[in-house]
Design a protein around this motif. Structure first.
Motif, PDB file in Angstrom:
ATOM      1  N   SER A 243       0.750  -1.342   0.096  1.00 44.59           N
ATOM      2  CA  SER A 243       0.028   0.031  -0.059  1.00 44.59           C
ATOM      3  C   SER A 243       0.768   1.266   0.085  1.00 44.59           C
ATOM      4  CB  SER A 243      -0.958  -0.120   1.430  1.00 44.59           C
ATOM      5  OG  SER A 243      -1.919  -1.009   1.077  1.00 44.59           O
ATOM      6  N   ILE A 244       0.599   2.147  -1.022  1.00 46.38           N
ATOM      7  CA  ILE A 244       1.023   3.538  -0.749  1.00 46.38           C
ATOM      8  C   ILE A 244       0.061   4.179  -0.020  1.00 46.38           C
ATOM      9  CG2 ILE A 244       1.671   5.538  -2.248  1.00 46.38           C
ATOM     10  CD1 ILE A 244       2.746   3.751  -4.411  1.00 46.38           C
ATOM     11  N   GLY A 245       0.268   4.727   0.948  1.00 51.39           N
ATOM     12  CA  GLY A 245      -0.699   5.218   2.129  1.00 51.39           C
ATOM     13  C   GLY A 245      -0.862   4.419   3.116  1.00 51.39           C
ATOM     14  N   SER A 246      -1.760   5.174   4.077  1.00 51.38           N
ATOM     15  CA  SER A 246      -2.573   5.952   3.660  1.00 51.38           C
ATOM     16  C   SER A 246      -2.041   7.305   3.796  1.00 51.38           C
ATOM     17  CB  SER A 246      -3.716   6.014   4.853  1.00 51.38           C
ATOM     18  OG  SER A 246      -4.510   5.005   4.968  1.00 51.38           O
ATOM     19  N   LEU A 247      -2.414   8.003   2.709  1.00 46.21           N
ATOM     20  CA  LEU A 247      -1.755   9.645   2.508  1.00 46.21           C
ATOM     21  C   LEU A 247      -2.981  10.500   3.007  1.00 46.21           C
ATOM     22  CD1 LEU A 247      -0.021   9.124  -0.962  1.00 46.21           C
ATOM     23  CD2 LEU A 247       0.938   8.849   1.445  1.00 46.21           C
ATOM     24  N   ALA A 248      -2.694  11.696   2.921  1.00 47.50           N
ATOM     25  CA  ALA A 248      -3.677  12.940   3.281  1.00 47.50           C
ATOM     26  C   ALA A 248      -4.251  12.844   4.665  1.00 47.50           C
ATOM     27  CB  ALA A 248      -4.795  13.014   2.265  1.00 47.50           C
ATOM     28  N   LYS A 249      -3.239  12.326   5.576  1.00 44.84           N
ATOM     29  CA  LYS A 249      -3.515  12.286   6.871  1.00 44.84           C
ATOM     30  C   LYS A 249      -3.453  13.830   7.571  1.00 44.84           C
ATOM     31  CE  LYS A 249      -2.249   7.701   8.340  1.00 44.84           C
ATOM     32  NZ  LYS A 249      -1.393   7.046   9.127  1.00 44.84           N
ATOM     33  N   GLU A 250      -2.498  14.592   6.873  1.00 43.25           N
ATOM     34  CA  GLU A 250      -2.198  16.043   7.188  1.00 43.25           C
ATOM     35  C   GLU A 250      -2.418  16.982   5.982  1.00 43.25           C
ATOM     36  OE1 GLU A 250      -1.805  16.595  10.267  1.00 43.25           O
ATOM     37  OE2 GLU A 250      -1.336  14.698  11.104  1.00 43.25           O
ATOM     38  N   LEU A 251      -2.789  18.044   5.878  1.00 44.97           N
ATOM     39  CA  LEU A 251      -2.831  19.071   5.035  1.00 44.97           C
ATOM     40  C   LEU A 251      -1.712  19.218   4.082  1.00 44.97           C
ATOM     41  CD1 LEU A 251      -4.408  20.986   3.250  1.00 44.97           C
ATOM     42  CD2 LEU A 251      -3.748  22.597   5.013  1.00 44.97           C
TER      43      LEU A 251
END
Length: 394
Positions: A243-251
């Motif tokens: 898995s690439i991610g999880s992303l977008a946990k932060e702005l």
């Protein structure tokens, strides 16, 4: 499309630069410093004494953990050290059975700011059954610890290591440069919660090869700030795939780029190759990724992009992911899907996926009916035979 610039000349230099067999002139056996190979006596202080002597050596040094079972509590092996160090393990290292011993440390064994370092061999057993039981019961449990962690390390080889029964991640790299991980085995029950195998973030020039990962979460998790990462000859499953991610946990989040996953087999895993981001605004991105020469065996989601990740329905409903995904190639991926929807590319409405390439895909639904594909906001091209039928927008 330009193939990711995985630095193979640099890898060759690293492999010759760090000799895992080690001709160290100074050998420090932990038993000589008071460690007891009985699996009961706390050997933490003895390991630290051996490390401090090796780290202060003016010439190459080896820390030896011989046959036997050694009990270690939370421990940090700190650097930088004066010379190259090999940490040679032939025995077994075990954690305390009482998970409360770790408190909120976040790690069990930490190598911090080590350079020109090799970790070779051995079994590391975190004995996390009590912790998993606490998590599954819904009690107020500690957050759990990573088994083997490297922070801000450079020019590292990890070879022939077996990690068992981690509380959470087995092995993590954070802020590291030029790391080769080869022939490791990371094992936890398929129903153990959040037991990622290999987790990487904010790291550059990492190779993960010839390894087996059987866990209750991602076999390999690729976090923000990962660049020039090669995964090859991986045997994954059970687990949640790569898995690439999880992303977008932060702005404000660093991106992921130049990732290759090749010549690997996924068996009975929840996912094969996945890109996942929260449905939240973000400055992050994923670009220049190659998934190629992969075999799927009864995998639930062989190919998946999920940019609507919002498991608790809190902090992200009615949002769109800001993570921009581009230049991702899926090439020569074959095998069987445990679900009819073998290919799912669900991209962000506000930041559609672009430059997606499907080439020579053959995924068969194992129930005998044709597999299907699903695409939202995904733009790209298809080459060769694509099964299930491509749903990309052109």
């Amino acid at each position: 499309m330009t193939k990711p610039a995985i630095t193979f000349p640099l890898l060759f230099t690293l492999l010759t630069f760090i000799d895992v067999s080690s001709t160290a002139s100074n050998v420090f056996n932990v038993v000589s410093f008071g460690a007891k190979p009985d699996g009961v006596t706390d050997s933490t202080a003895a390991f630290l004494k051996a490390w401090q002597r090796a780290c202060g050596s003016a010439s190459s040094a080896t820390v030896v953990v011989p046959n036997g079972t050694f009990l270690l509590k939370v421990i940090t092996f700190g650097g930088p050290c004066k010379s190259k160090i090999t940490f040679q393990v032939t025995g077994t290292v075990v954690a305390p059975e009482d998970y409360r011993t770790f408190g909120n440390s976040g790690y069990w064994i930490l190598f911090n700011k080590v350079n020109r370092f090799s970790l070779v061999g051995g079994t590391f057993d975190a004995r996390a059954n009590g912790f998993w039981s606490c998590r599954k019961s819904g009690q107020n449990c500690p957050p759990g610890v990573r088994s083997i962690s490297f922070n801000s390390a450079k020019d590292v080889i990890i070879s022939g290591v077996k990690s068992m029964n981690s509380q959470v991640s087995h092995m993590t790299l954070n802020g590291c440069t030029n790391v080769v991980v080869r022939n490791v085995k990371l094992v936890a029950p398929g129903n153990s919660p959040n037991t990622d195998g290999f987790h990487v973030q904010l790291s550059t020039g990492v190779t993960f090869t010839g390894s087996t990962v059987q866990t209750g979460d991602d076999c390999v998790a690729i976090g923000p700030g990962t660049r020039n990462f090669l995964i090859t000859k991986l045997a994954c499953g059970p687990g949640h795939g790569v898995s690439i991610g999880s992303l977008a946990k932060e702005l404000n989040e660093d991106g992921v780029e130049n990732v290759t996953v090749s010549s690997s087999v996924f068996t009975g895993s929840q996912n094969g190759v996945r890109i996942k981001s929260w449905a939240r605004p973000s400055t992050g991105f994923v670009r220049n990724v190659f998934f190629q020469d992969l075999v799927m065996k009864n995998v639930e989601n062989p190919i998946i992009i999920d940019q609507n990740y919002c498991p608790t329905h809190e902090g992200c409903p009615n949002e769109y992911s800001g993570v921009k995904i581009s230049q991702v190639t899926y090439k020569n991926i074959q095998g069987t899907s445990a679900t009819q929807e073998a290919m799912k590319l669900v991209c962000s409405k506000s930041s559609p996926c672009t430059g997606i390439t499907l080439q020579d895909i053959k995924l068969i639904y194992n129930k005998g009916t044709p597999a299907t594909s699903l695409c939202f906001n995904a733009v790209g091209k298809s080459l060769g035979v694509i099964q299930p039928t491509s749903c990309l927008n052109r």
